[in-house]
Design an enzyme around this catalytic site. Structure first.
Site, short mmCIF file in Angstrom:
data_model
loop_
_atom_site.label_atom_id
_atom_site.label_comp_id
_atom_site.label_asym_id
_atom_site.label_seq_id
_atom_site.Cartn_x
_atom_site.Cartn_y
_atom_site.Cartn_z
N LYS A 116 -22.98 45.37 17.16
CA LYS A 116 -22.61 46.74 16.80
C LYS A 116 -22.67 47.70 17.99
CE LYS A 116 -23.92 46.49 11.91
NZ LYS A 116 -24.11 45.04 11.84
N GLU A 200 -28.76 55.05 14.43
CA GLU A 200 -27.70 55.99 14.12
C GLU A 200 -28.26 57.20 13.40
OE1 GLU A 200 -23.88 53.01 13.36
OE2 GLU A 200 -24.89 53.99 11.67
N HIS A 235 -28.15 49.56 0.82
CA HIS A 235 -27.08 49.14 1.72
C HIS A 235 -26.35 47.89 1.25
CE1 HIS A 235 -28.82 52.16 4.29
NE2 HIS A 235 -29.97 51.51 4.33
N ARG A 297 -13.77 39.08 9.43
CA ARG A 297 -13.65 38.03 8.41
C ARG A 297 -13.07 38.66 7.15
NH1 ARG A 297 -17.73 39.79 5.16
NH2 ARG A 297 -19.60 40.64 6.16
#
Length: 637
Positions: A116, A200, A235, A297
């Site tokens: 990421k 973040e 999440h 994917r």
């Protein structure tokens, strides 16, 4: 076109890929672990190969064993599904080196987007807006703590190699950062072999918007519009839909253009998803959506895109992997109606959403909607794999119609004795905020007390009695009570009306006097009779046991004496408390890893840890006493 395909995965995605392969006349090959010997995907394949023991690391994640199975069966292509090896660039290279077609993106694309932190740097160079945060190389606790303070709380800690919510922790206060960091690092190492994290800024009213992209490796990339995956719990996505509610033309163009730029930046081939986070505090706006990550994917929620576009994404994957161009140009891809998908998990919402394992003695799915599943009646839900057992997908003209259809479908689910979240899904889909499109990633957390309520919390109380209604046929004799044989027969028989039944019952272990009468306080649509004077009532996706005697269940957390028992089999990954330590109610005592997630067992009250009877790394069975907390003098009545 290749003539055979091996799916390097299990469960519903393997069955899904097989379905398209059969339609296209392609021979199907399954791989399976010892735990999956009788699994549905094994039965549906033309050929199946055992590749190892139950733990994924010794079977589905073992690239050498998967490749050996492909070579032994003469597989011409490998489809990785999602999870496991699907985003493993080394595996993709090994497949190609073996002369087998890899149904997925180029290894270079996987690497570019696989971490990421690196992906965000690449996106900045490509002109794609990204979420503010820290993606640096320095992984010391001191630096990460300082960066979190600089960004400002709340923050998200995310495993750089993560996905599916694993290795992701929201931290609201500086004093909780160290614990959140340690947990994210453990999950990152356990699930992806990489403990590194990024940080973040946490957006307070976030929407999760993602765009389905498709490339053919020749520089051509199209999008298939957006999906909204904002209904999440910790999440983990729960309900997804396409298109996104409240999406106007300008915002759609901004986000889909950014997604195409992102895919082109890595020379993308095949199916992929560009995930964005939107600040929904003032609706969706073109300048308030930022890149989060790319999944290189097929996604779990791809069926909603298939429903609104009419495209079989697996077929497109096959064709592009075989060297064909993208079947449609951008202006040929339609967007019709509204689609929704709900993930049916083997978990108990009324008990902290703990995963539920065991045999599916009773397993009935709705028959008028698309159901993608990898299990069947009599099958097993294993402790070793993800708890998702099915996906329910609907398509309608409008969002309101789709939500109503999906709520009806979830309400028809009947599963026993494994617990599911079907009733929880119904309550989500029928909630006024959801119906109005007022959703964000905090929706479930904000409404969880209502959404996760046990079936009994919906039953009206009067004179210390639960009132239920059965589908007892109209009385014409003693046969009217047949559905409740074993509960003492009909009491208060009335002509031309259901009998009034009164019994001393136990419902879900709550000892009350329950009356079954012809009122509408709690309509029970389905009754399943079991042995030993027991029965199961199904209504709106919820299932609960009715019996004439108490039936104590296994320990699932803290007992009244302060003992903490394992709610399911698993491995101890942390024991933050020590014997003799004074703890506050809710403090983590032992952390158990099961079904690919961590579950913290906490102090049931203020007190002192009397014993911790397990060690980190130890495997434990369901019901094992892990620790005991005793109340401090005067702290508990």
């Amino acid at each position: 076109m290749f003539k055979s395909v091996l799916v390097a995965n299990r469960g519903e995605i393997a069955c899904r890929v097989f379905r398209t392969a059969r339609r296209m006349g392609i021979r199907t090959i399954a791989v399976y672990s010892e735990a999956d010997a009788r699994a549905l995907h094994v039965r549906e394949a033309d050929e199946a190969v055992l590749i190892g023991p139950a733990p994924a690391r010794e079977s589905y994640l073992d690239a050498d064993k998967v490749l050996a199975a492909a070579k032994a069966t003469g597989a011409e292509a490998i489809h990785p599904g999602y999870g496991f090896l699907s985003e493993n660039a080394d595996f993709a290279e090994a497949v190609a080196a073996a002369g087998i077609i890899w149904i997925g993106p180029k290894p270079s694309s996987i690497r570019a987007m696989g971490l990421k932190d690196a992906a965000k740097k690449l996106m900045i160079e490509a002109g794609v807006p990204v979420t503010p945060g820290y993606q640096g190389e320095d992984q010391s606790e001191a630096t990460l703590t300082a960066e979190a303070a600089r960004i400002g709380y709340p923050v998200l800690i995310k495993a750089v190699a993560g996905g599916g919510g694993k290795g992701m922790k929201k931290v609201d206060r500086a004093e909780d950062f160290a614990a959140g960091l340690a947990s994210a690092q453990r999950e990152g190492q356990s699930s992806f072999g990489d403990p590194r994290v990024l940080i973040e800024s946490y957006i307070t009213r976030p929407r999760h918007i993602e765009v389905q992209v498709f490339g053919d490796g020749e520089g051509n990339v199209v999008h298939l519009y957006e999906r909204d995956c904002s209904l999440q719990r910790r999440h983990q996505k729960v309900i997804e839909e396409a298109p996104a509610p409240g999406m106007d033309a300008a915002t759609r163009k901004a986000v889909t253009d950014a997604a195409v730029r992102a895919a082109k930046a890595v020379d993308y081939r095949g199916a992929g998803t560009i995930e964005f986070i939107a600040d929904a505090s003032d609706g969706l706006k073109p300048d308030r959506i930022w890149f989060m990550e790319m999944n290189t994917r097929l996604q779990v929620e791809h069926p909603v895109t298939e429903a609104v576009t009419g495209v079989d994404l697996v077929e497109w994957q096959f064709r592009v992997a075989a060297g064909e161009p993208i079947p449609l140009k951008q202006d040929q891809i339609p967007l019709n109606g509204w689609a929704m998908e709900a993930r049916l998990y083997a978990e108990d919402p009324a008990n902290g959403f703990l995963p539920s394992i065991g045999k599916l003695e009773h397993f009935v799915m709705p028959d008028d909607v698309r159901v993608d599943t990898g299990v069947m009646p009599g099958g097993e839900v294993s402790q070793f794999y993800d708890p998702m057992i099915a996906k329910l997908i609907v398509h309608a003209e409008t969002r309101e119609e789709a939500a109503a259809m999906l709520a009806d479908a979830a309400g028809e689910v009947e599963v026993w004795p494994v617990k599911t979240n079907a009733g929880f899904l119904v309550r989500c889909l029928e909630h006024p905020r959801f119906v109005e499109g007022d959703v964000d990633t905090g929706f479930i957390a904000a409404e969880e007390a209502e959404l996760a309520a046990a079936p009994l919390s919906e039953v009206g109380l009067e004179d210390s009695a639960y009132y239920l209604r059965t589908n007892v046929p109209e009385a014409s004799g003693n046969d009217a009570a047949a559905p409740w044989d074993g509960f003492g027969g009909a009491v208060g028989l009335r002509l031309n009306a259901p009998p009034r039944l009164t019994q001393s019952l136990v419902v879900n272990g709550a000892g009350r006097t329950a009356r079954l009468l012809d009122g509408d306080e709690y309509p029970v649509s389905r009754y399943l009779e079991l042995e030993d004077a027991r029965g199961i009532c199904f209504e709106n996706g919820s299932a609960f046991e009715v019996s004439t005697f108490p039936r104590p269940g296994p320990g699932s957390g803290a007992a009244s004496d302060g003992s903490l028992r394992a709610p399911m089999p698993g491995k101890i990954v942390a024991a933050p408390a020590m014997a003799g330590e004074t703890v506050a109610k809710g403090a983590p005592i032992v952390v158990l890893e099961a079904m690919k997630m961590e579950h913290a067992l906490v102090a049931p009250f203020d007190g002192v840890v009397e014993t911790v009877s397990v060690a980190v790394g130890e495997q434990v069975g369901e019901g094992t006493v892990l620790a005991v907390v005793r109340p401090s003098e005067g702290l508990r009545d």
